[in-house]
Design an enzyme around this catalytic site. Sequence first.
Site, short mmCIF file in Angstrom:
data_model
loop_
_atom_site.label_atom_id
_atom_site.label_comp_id
_atom_site.label_asym_id
_atom_site.label_seq_id
_atom_site.Cartn_x
_atom_site.Cartn_y
_atom_site.Cartn_z
N GLU A 281 0.70 -1.29 -0.22
CA GLU A 281 0.06 -0.10 -0.09
C GLU A 281 0.81 1.49 0.07
O GLU A 281 0.42 2.28 -0.49
CB GLU A 281 -1.11 0.12 1.36
CG GLU A 281 -2.39 -0.33 0.83
CD GLU A 281 -3.32 -0.18 2.11
OE1 GLU A 281 -4.44 -0.82 1.85
OE2 GLU A 281 -3.09 0.38 3.08
N LYS A 416 -14.20 0.26 -3.82
CA LYS A 416 -15.35 0.71 -2.87
C LYS A 416 -16.56 1.43 -3.80
O LYS A 416 -17.47 1.08 -3.79
CB LYS A 416 -14.88 1.48 -1.91
CG LYS A 416 -14.02 0.74 -0.75
CD LYS A 416 -13.60 1.86 0.52
CE LYS A 416 -12.31 1.28 1.17
NZ LYS A 416 -11.63 2.23 1.86
O1 PA5 Z 1 -3.69 1.36 5.69
C1 PA5 Z 1 -4.56 1.48 5.82
O2 PA5 Z 1 -5.00 2.86 5.88
C2 PA5 Z 1 -5.78 0.69 5.29
O3 PA5 Z 1 -5.30 -0.69 5.16
C3 PA5 Z 1 -6.79 0.84 6.40
O4 PA5 Z 1 -6.10 0.56 7.51
C4 PA5 Z 1 -7.93 -0.27 6.24
O5 PA5 Z 1 -8.61 0.20 5.08
C5 PA5 Z 1 -8.97 -0.10 7.34
O6 PA5 Z 1 -9.45 1.30 7.52
P1 PA5 Z 1 -10.33 1.65 8.84
O7 PA5 Z 1 -9.38 1.66 9.95
O8 PA5 Z 1 -10.66 3.26 8.35
O9 PA5 Z 1 -11.22 1.01 8.75
#
Ligand code: PA5
Length: 426
Positions: A281, A416
């Site tokens: 990511e 999404k």
């Molecule tokens: O690294 C990130 O920001 C994402 O992987 C989030 O942790 C994930 O999408 C979960 O998001 P949230 O904590 O808002 O539910």
Amino acid sequence: MENITLNLDGSFISKQEMENIKSEIIAAHELLLNREGVSSDMTGWIDYVDRIGDEYEEIMSAKEYIKDKCEAFIVLGIGGSYLGAKAAIEAIRGDFHNEIEKPAVYFAGQNLSGSYLKKLKEVVSNKEICLIVISKSGTTIETALSFRVLKELMEEKYMDESKKRIFVVTDKNRGALKKISDLNGYKTFVIPDDIGGRYSVITPVGLLPMAFANLNVQEFLNGLKSGAEEYKNSCFDENICCQYAAARNILNRRGKEVEILVNYEPSCISIAEWWKQLFGESEGKEGKGLFPASLNFTTDLHSMGQFVQEGRKIIFETTLNIENRRDDMVVPFDDRDFDGLNYISGKPFSYINQKAFEGTFMAHSEGEVPGIIINVPEMNEYYLGKIFYFFMMSCAISGYTNNIDPFTQPGVEHYKKNMFSLLGKR
Ligand code: PA5
């Protein structure tokens, strides 16, 4: 105390190549620590361990509260909101921990499978349980839907007491989860604004589940502290984060497209899952980035080992080598020796596993697969905290070196949007 070390001897990287990239890496490290790079407002993880304050005491008193009330707890969250806790709990408690230790730990909110949730409900329905719901945004659909189902279960089971058995980790002010928590009086913990999901294992996102699972949170924090202290060193030759970031970028520029994180302990599989999210990511954007993959050896030597050895030369391998393994066993002697293995009877499995690692490393090297080794003296909370910090720091430096923003994840929104439109969201 022994330290985490980096071995680049099998990386096929020359001294000259290291020299050539040094200044870029040091510049990236400086940008990061001076908080002058892109998204510098998301670098709160760098010194969070020194700012944790009351959160630590509150985590400990929540742990104390649930101690005699809970045979199992469920962590609801996805991505950065669950991978770190899962990695830590499995690595420390070890294989089959739910069958051996109390409380058992289950995870939910990390998928949209009705079958998974239904089975999980069956598993926990006769147990005394608690929930930890984790979502920074407080709106993530996977977590929110699972919470709907499990909240209902909690309310049916415990009625008003359910409110005391539900713990929430979310944003200080925003999001639906914050609203629900305020309304119901759930105990809440804060994910700071300046720490993104995949860097949040060092906050209550990771610490609360670790504490509930009886991990030594103080030792984990000590490991983080030691990492924060050691890896702020701006001397390239003394900073293994800089060297690891350099090696990855050199190999990437040379045409390697995949980095495989390898380990030889099944209990460490989820560390690799956490690592994949961190690097995937953070770096996979603007058409750039190494694809982070993971293999668990020796298991996967009997499947993907073939590709690594003789397939396309797009891979390099980073091994997480745990030097002192616990809970070892010795190979028994067999009078008849049908399997011809008496020559290693009396040897510990850890010794054989180590020889498997050394043999694999040589074989892959002969197959022209560059190898990096990260030596971790042992798997305990201290080294776990330090290795998490090592990877986060390396990832941020590596991202800055590659001129991308390691703290955003714009691509995650795409699926999404489509899903919500297909679901008819207004
Ligand atoms: O690294 C990130 O920001 C994402 O992987 C989030 O942790 C994930 O999408 C979960 O998001 P949230 O904590 O808002 O539910």
